[in-house]
Scaffold this motif. Structure first.
Motif, PDB file in Angstrom:
ATOM      1  N   LYS A 517       0.841  -1.190   0.000  1.00  0.00           N
ATOM      2  CA  LYS A 517       0.000   0.000   0.000  1.00  0.00           C
ATOM      3  C   LYS A 517       0.882   1.249   0.000  1.00  0.00           C
ATOM      4  O   LYS A 517       1.789   1.395   0.808  1.00  0.00           O
ATOM      5  N   GLY A 518       0.580   2.146  -0.924  1.00  0.00           N
ATOM      6  CA  GLY A 518       1.333   3.386  -1.038  1.00  0.00           C
ATOM      7  C   GLY A 518       2.611   3.278  -1.835  1.00  0.00           C
ATOM      8  O   GLY A 518       3.314   4.289  -1.982  1.00  0.00           O
ATOM      9  N   PHE A 519       2.943   2.092  -2.334  1.00  0.00           N
ATOM     10  CA  PHE A 519       4.180   1.909  -3.099  1.00  0.00           C
ATOM     11  C   PHE A 519       3.930   2.151  -4.582  1.00  0.00           C
ATOM     12  O   PHE A 519       2.803   2.056  -5.085  1.00  0.00           O
ATOM     13  N   GLN A 520       5.031   2.463  -5.268  1.00  0.00           N
ATOM     14  CA  GLN A 520       5.003   2.665  -6.717  1.00  0.00           C
ATOM     15  C   GLN A 520       6.089   1.813  -7.362  1.00  0.00           C
ATOM     16  O   GLN A 520       7.033   1.373  -6.710  1.00  0.00           O
ATOM     17  N   GLU A 521       5.946   1.649  -8.660  1.00  0.00           N
ATOM     18  CA  GLU A 521       6.944   0.927  -9.445  1.00  0.00           C
ATOM     19  C   GLU A 521       7.111   1.611 -10.786  1.00  0.00           C
ATOM     20  O   GLU A 521       6.122   2.038 -11.416  1.00  0.00           O
ATOM     21  N   TYR A 550       7.892 -12.063 -13.870  1.00  0.00           N
ATOM     22  CA  TYR A 550       8.609 -10.927 -13.276  1.00  0.00           C
ATOM     23  C   TYR A 550       8.634 -11.118 -11.754  1.00  0.00           C
ATOM     24  O   TYR A 550       7.894 -10.460 -11.008  1.00  0.00           O
ATOM     25  N   THR A 551       9.477 -11.979 -11.298  1.00  0.00           N
ATOM     26  CA  THR A 551       9.550 -12.256  -9.861  1.00  0.00           C
ATOM     27  C   THR A 551      10.416 -11.252  -9.111  1.00  0.00           C
ATOM     28  O   THR A 551      10.194 -11.015  -7.926  1.00  0.00           O
ATOM     29  N   ASP A 552      11.388 -10.681  -9.767  1.00  0.00           N
ATOM     30  CA  ASP A 552      12.341  -9.761  -9.119  1.00  0.00           C
ATOM     31  C   ASP A 552      11.906  -8.325  -9.411  1.00  0.00           C
ATOM     32  O   ASP A 552      11.898  -7.891 -10.563  1.00  0.00           O
ATOM     33  N   ARG A 553      11.612  -7.606  -8.325  1.00  0.00           N
ATOM     34  CA  ARG A 553      11.047  -6.268  -8.499  1.00  0.00           C
ATOM     35  C   ARG A 553      11.682  -5.286  -7.519  1.00  0.00           C
ATOM     36  O   ARG A 553      12.226  -5.662  -6.476  1.00  0.00           O
ATOM     37  N   ILE A 554      11.538  -4.001  -7.861  1.00  0.00           N
ATOM     38  CA  ILE A 554      11.981  -2.898  -7.000  1.00  0.00           C
ATOM     39  C   ILE A 554      10.817  -1.918  -6.878  1.00  0.00           C
ATOM     40  O   ILE A 554      10.376  -1.329  -7.873  1.00  0.00           O
ATOM     41  N   LEU A 555      10.335  -1.726  -5.653  1.00  0.00           N
ATOM     42  CA  LEU A 555       9.233  -0.809  -5.376  1.00  0.00           C
ATOM     43  C   LEU A 555       9.721   0.291  -4.433  1.00  0.00           C
ATOM     44  O   LEU A 555      10.670   0.087  -3.664  1.00  0.00           O
ATOM     45  N   TYR A 556       9.062   1.420  -4.454  1.00  0.00           N
ATOM     46  CA  TYR A 556       9.463   2.540  -3.607  1.00  0.00           C
ATOM     47  C   TYR A 556       8.224   3.286  -3.113  1.00  0.00           C
ATOM     48  O   TYR A 556       7.165   3.284  -3.737  1.00  0.00           O
ATOM     49  N   ALA A 574      23.773  -9.567 -18.686  1.00  0.00           N
ATOM     50  CA  ALA A 574      25.147 -10.056 -18.793  1.00  0.00           C
ATOM     51  C   ALA A 574      25.499 -11.037 -17.681  1.00  0.00           C
ATOM     52  O   ALA A 574      26.469 -11.788 -17.816  1.00  0.00           O
ATOM     53  N   ILE A 575      24.780 -11.024 -16.571  1.00  0.00           N
ATOM     54  CA  ILE A 575      25.032 -11.936 -15.457  1.00  0.00           C
ATOM     55  C   ILE A 575      24.170 -13.174 -15.664  1.00  0.00           C
ATOM     56  O   ILE A 575      22.935 -13.107 -15.570  1.00  0.00           O
ATOM     57  N   LYS A 576      24.820 -14.328 -15.913  1.00  0.00           N
ATOM     58  CA  LYS A 576      24.083 -15.545 -16.273  1.00  0.00           C
ATOM     59  C   LYS A 576      24.474 -16.733 -15.406  1.00  0.00           C
ATOM     60  O   LYS A 576      24.321 -17.890 -15.819  1.00  0.00           O
ATOM     61  N   THR A 577      24.962 -16.484 -14.218  1.00  0.00           N
ATOM     62  CA  THR A 577      25.362 -17.578 -13.331  1.00  0.00           C
ATOM     63  C   THR A 577      24.209 -18.106 -12.496  1.00  0.00           C
ATOM     64  O   THR A 577      24.406 -19.027 -11.703  1.00  0.00           O
ATOM     65  N   SER A 578      23.022 -17.543 -12.650  1.00  0.00           N
ATOM     66  CA  SER A 578      21.856 -17.970 -11.885  1.00  0.00           C
ATOM     67  C   SER A 578      20.664 -18.103 -12.820  1.00  0.00           C
ATOM     68  O   SER A 578      20.702 -17.647 -13.976  1.00  0.00           O
ATOM     69  N   ASP A 579      19.596 -18.726 -12.318  1.00  0.00           N
ATOM     70  CA  ASP A 579      18.379 -18.832 -13.122  1.00  0.00           C
ATOM     71  C   ASP A 579      17.556 -17.549 -13.065  1.00  0.00           C
ATOM     72  O   ASP A 579      16.530 -17.442 -13.729  1.00  0.00           O
ATOM     73  N   HIS A 580      17.992 -16.569 -12.271  1.00  0.00           N
ATOM     74  CA  HIS A 580      17.372 -15.239 -12.219  1.00  0.00           C
ATOM     75  C   HIS A 580      18.321 -14.218 -12.823  1.00  0.00           C
ATOM     76  O   HIS A 580      19.535 -14.321 -12.675  1.00  0.00           O
ATOM     77  N   ARG A 581      17.759 -13.232 -13.479  1.00  0.00           N
ATOM     78  CA  ARG A 581      18.540 -12.106 -13.953  1.00  0.00           C
ATOM     79  C   ARG A 581      18.440 -10.971 -12.927  1.00  0.00           C
ATOM     80  O   ARG A 581      17.350 -10.687 -12.418  1.00  0.00           O
ATOM     81  N   PRO A 582      19.565 -10.345 -12.621  1.00  0.00           N
ATOM     82  CA  PRO A 582      19.501  -9.220 -11.677  1.00  0.00           C
ATOM     83  C   PRO A 582      18.662  -8.072 -12.242  1.00  0.00           C
ATOM     84  O   PRO A 582      18.613  -7.838 -13.451  1.00  0.00           O
ATOM     85  N   VAL A 583      18.010  -7.378 -11.352  1.00  0.00           N
ATOM     86  CA  VAL A 583      17.214  -6.201 -11.701  1.00  0.00           C
ATOM     87  C   VAL A 583      17.831  -4.995 -10.993  1.00  0.00           C
ATOM     88  O   VAL A 583      18.119  -5.052  -9.788  1.00  0.00           O
ATOM     89  N   VAL A 584      18.042  -3.926 -11.739  1.00  0.00           N
ATOM     90  CA  VAL A 584      18.669  -2.724 -11.191  1.00  0.00           C
ATOM     91  C   VAL A 584      17.753  -1.539 -11.433  1.00  0.00           C
ATOM     92  O   VAL A 584      16.968  -1.502 -12.391  1.00  0.00           O
TER      93      VAL A 584
END
Length: 641
Positions: A517-521, A550-556, A574-584
Motif C-alpha cells: 500500500k502506497g508503493f510505486q513501481e 517478473y519475480t524480481d522487483r523494486i518498489l518505492y 550479462a550476469i548468467k550464473t543464476s536462473d534469475h537475472r539481476p534487476v537494477v
C-alpha cells in the motif's frame, strides 16, 4: 608676547657655534636617512621654500640663554596640522605641490595662531644659519644624522624625517611653532614592466585566480559542469573573488581544495543545537546545499537471486557500473536472495568492483538474505547510525530462506529504509505472499534509537510509514497468470512487454490495495527475469517448464509526493550464473536539511573490507598488465627477444 598672547623665547646668538642647531639635543636625535649622500644634497639646495622663522622680540641683542628640553608627549595631530585636514591629506598635498611654490600661507604651514609670517630680516635661525643664509640660498645643507623620537616611530603615516624641524621638539613654558623642511617627491628611475594576467610565474599568480591547466574544472565543454562549480561555491565568498575567465582553478584547488573557507569565529560558535539552519551545522541547510545544490541524492539499487551458487561472476562491472549511464550514483544498495555461502567474499567482490570511491557503510544478513549499503566516501559524515532488523516468514524459524532484512538510517534530514525480502514461491500461492508482506511490515522493528522525522504520519502497524523514503526489493515470486506458450509467443512477436503486465499477479494485487500500500513501481521495459537456464538466455527447458515471470522487483514509497524519481529500471542480461537475472534501478531522492541532535555515525565504515577490496583491485590490474605483456611477446608479427 605674540599678538595671540603667546610668549616667544628668543635664542642667544652668542651661544651658537657655526653650523650648530639651536636644539642640539633634539636635532641629534632626528634620524635622516643614511642614503642621502653628497649627490642628494644638490636636490635639497634646489628647494625654493622659505624657512618660516619664529618672531623674535624687538631686542635681538639681549637674548637670554635657552636650554631646550624634549617634550614628554608629542604634539597632537589636530593642533600640529592646524585642525583643518588630516595628517595623510596634508602629506599628500605637500608632495603634489610644486617645489617652486611659496608656503607662506598660514593655513598650509600648519600654524593655528597665524603668527608665522614671512620675515624680511635675516636673523640667526634656530638651525644655526648665519644672517643671509637660508635653505633657499642654493648652498648644500649639512645636517648630522638624526633619529626620530620614539612617539613618532609608530605612526602609520609616510612622514619623511626631514619634514620635522628640531623646533617641533623644543619645549619650554610656552611651546614654539614648528617650521618644516619638505623634500621634493622621489620619482622612479624607470617605469615598471607591465604584469600580464597570464604570467607564467606561479609566485606572481594570485591564489584565487583561475588557470588554464586544470581541465577538471574547465568552463570549456558542457555547460552543466561550470554551473555545478558555481553552485558549489555559491554559498561561499570564494567564487566572488575568482577571476571570471574561461579557465580552471588550479590555484584555487591548491589553496582551498574547492571547499568553503572556514572562519575562526564560525569554529568558535557552537552549532550543535539541533538547528536546521545553524551556521556550520553538519546536517544543516548550508552543508546540504554545498554537497547537493539541487538537493537530490542518486541511489543505485540491485536485487538478485543468486540461487546459492558458489561460483561468483568474474566481473561485476556490468551489474554495478553499466556503460549506458553517464555517472555513478552516490549510494549503492545491493540485496541478494539465496546468496552464496561465503558472504564475506561477496562483500569483498562488491568493494573491489566499486573501487576506492566507495566504502561499505553497513551490511546485514538473515540466513541467505544479504543486504549491503555502499556510499561515496565523501558522504559518510552525514549519515546517522545504522540499524537493521530481520523477520522470518517460515513456520520453522530455523530455516532462514524466506523472510526479510531491513536497514534504516538518516541522511541529512531524510530518513531511509531499505528492505530486501524473499516471499513464498509457487504459481498459485498469492495469498501466502500477501501474508508474508503483512508479517514483515508489522514485525520489522525499526527504527530503534533514530528519531522519526515526521511522527505525525507514522503508524505502529506499518514500518514503511515511519520513514521518508522506503525501497523494498527482492524476489517476490509473483508470477504471470498465463500459459507458458502464450507468454513466449508474446515475447517473440512484440517488443513491448506491457501486454504481459496485464497478467502480472503483483500488479493486480497492488491495484486492489491488498499489498504494498502506497508503493510505486517504474514502468517495466525488460523481459521477465525468471526462469532461465544457467549460462544462456533460454527460459526453463527442464521438465517443470516454468512460465517466465517478473519475480524480481523494486518498489518505492515516499511520504511527500514527487520525492522519489525513477531514472532507470531494467535488468542485467550479462550476469548468467543464476536462473534469475539481476534487476537494477536508479533513483533520485529529494533531501532535506536535518538536525545535529541525532545519533551520528561519525564516519564509520568497514575498514578491513575496504583495504582488502582495494588490494584485490590492484592485484587484478597488475595481472592484466602482465597478461598484456605476454601477449605482446608472443605476437606473430614481431618477436621481442
Amino acid at each position: 608676547m605674540s599678538e595671540h598672547g603667546e610668549s616667544i623665547i628668543p635664542f642667544n646668538t652668542t651661544d651658537l657655534r657655526s653650523g650648530e642647531p639651536a636644539c642640539k639635543a633634539d636635532v641629534t636625535d632626528l634620524n635622516v636617512d643614511s642614503s642621502i649622500k653628497n649627490e642628494d644634497k644638490e636636490v635639497l639646495s634646489d628647494i625654493k621654500k622659505p624657512y618660516d622663522e619664529p618672531r623674535l622680540l624687538q631686542d635681538e641683542h639681549k637674548l637670554s640663554p635657552y636650554q631646550p628640553r624634549p617634550p614628554s608627549l608629542p604634539k597632537p595631530l589636530g593642533l600640529a596640522m592646524g585642525g583643518r585636514n588630516s595628517f595623510d591629506q596634508k602629506v599628500r598635498g605637500r608632495l603634489l605641490r610644486n617645489s617652486q611654490e611659496s608656503l607662506t600661507d598660514p593655513g598650509e604651514t600648519g600654524s593655528s595662531s597665524d603668527s608665522l609670517k614671512e620675515e624680511t630680516s635675516t636673523p640667526v635661525s634656530p638651525l644655526g644659519l648665519k644672517n643671509g643664509q637660508s635653505l633657499t640660498s642654493g648652498r648644500p645643507l649639512d645636517l648630522p644624522p638624526m633619529e626620530t623620537p620614539a612617539p613618532f616611530r609608530n605612526w602609520s603615516g609616510s612622514l619623511s624625517e626631514t619634514d620635522m624641524s628640531p623646533l617641533e621638539r623644543c619645549d619650554s613654558k610656552e611651546r614654539m611653532k614648528p617650521s618644516r623642511i619638505v623634500l621634493s617627491p622621489l620619482q622612479p628611475t624607470g617605469s615598471f614592466p607591465p604584469l600580464d594576467q597570464s604570467v607564467a610565474s606561479a609566485s606572481l599568480r594570485a591564489t584565487n585566480w583561475i588557470d588554464r591547466d586544470c581541465l577538471d574544472y574547465s568552463a570549456v565543454g558542457r555547460r552543466g559542469r561550470s554551473e555545478r562549480l558555481q553552485r558549489n561555491l555559491s554559498d561561499s565568498r570564494l567564487f566572488e573573488t575568482m577571476v571570471s575567465d574561461s579557465a580552471s582553478v588550479h590555484s584555487m584547488k591548491s589553496n582551498y581544495s574547492v571547499l568553503n573557507p572556514i572562519r575562526p569565529r564560525d569554529v568558535r560558535n557552537s552549532f550543535l543545537e539541533g538547528s536546521v539552519l545553524g551556521n556550520g551545522a553538519l546536517l544543516g541547510a548550508e552543508e546540504l546545499d554545498r554537497y547537493f545544490p539541487e538537493r537530490r541524492l542518486g541511489i543505485f539499487i540491485a536485487t538478485w537471486n543468486m540461487q546459492g551458487e558458489k561460483e561468483l561472476p568474474y566481473n561485476l562491472d556490468d551489474l554495478l557500473l553499466p556503460t549506458d549511464t553517464d555517472f555513478a550514483q552516490d549510494m549503492y544498495v545491493i540485496g541478494v536472495q539465496e546468496g552464496c555461502p561465503d558472504r564475506r567474499e561477496w562483500e569483498i567482490r562488491l568493494q573491489e568492483t566499486l573501487g576506492p570511491y566507495y566504502v561499505m557503510l553497513y551490511a546485514a544478513a538473515h540466513g541467505v538474505l544479504y543486504l549491503t549499503v555502499f556510499i561515496r566516501r565523501d558522504l559518510i559524515w552525514f549519515c546517522s547510525e545504522l540499524e537493521h532488523a530481520t523477520v522470518t516468514t517460515r513456520i520453522i524459524s530455523q530455516i532462514k530462506t524466506k523472510g526479510a532484512v531491513g536497514i534504516c538510517f538518516t541522511f541529512f534530514g531524510t530518513s531511509f529504509l531499505f528492505i530486501t525480502s524473499h516471499f513464498t514461491s509457487g504459481d498459485s500461492k498469492v495469498y501466502e505472499r500477501i501474508l508474508d508482506y503483512n508479517k514483515i511490515i508489522e514485525a520489522l522493528a525499526l527504527p530503534r534509537n533514530l528519531p522519526d522525522t515526521n511522527p505525525y504520519r507514522s503508524t505502529s502497524s506499518d514500518v514503511t510509514t515511519r520513514f521518508d523514503a522506503v525501497f523494498w526489493f527482492g524476489d517476490f515470486n509473483f508470477r504471470l497468470n498465463k500459459a507458458r506458450g502464450e507468454v513466449k509467443a508474446i515475447l517473440n512477436q512484440e517488443a513491448d512487454t506491457s501486454v504481459l503486465l496485464q497478467h502480472d499477479q503483483l500488479s493486480k494485487e497492488m491495484k486492489e490495495g491488498s499489498i504494498f500500500k502506497g508503493f510505486q513501481e517504474a514502468r517495466i521495459h525488460f523481459p521477465p527475469t525468471y526462469k532461465f537456464d544457467i549460462g544462456c538466455d533460454v527460459y526453463d527447458t527442464t521438465t517443470k517448464q516454468r512460465t517466465p515471470s517478473y519475480t524480481d522487483r523494486i518498489l518505492y514509497r515516499n511520504r511527500q509526493a514527487e520525492d522519489i524519481k525513477a531514472v532507470k529500471y531494467t535488468s542485467c542480461s550479462a550476469i548468467k550464473t543464476s536462473d534469475h537475472r539481476p534487476v537494477v534501478g536508479m533513483f533520485q531522492v529529494k533531501l532535506r536539511p536535518g538536525r545535529d541532535n541525532i545519533p551520528l555515525g561519525a564516519g564509520q565504515f568497514d575498514r578491513g573490507l575496504y583495504l582488502e577490496g582495494i588490494k584485490r583491485r590492484i592485484t587484478r590490474e597488475l595481472k592484466k598488465r602482465e597478461a598484456a605483456m605476454k601477449n605482446q611477446n608472443n605476437s606473430t608479427v614481431c618477436t621481442i627477444s
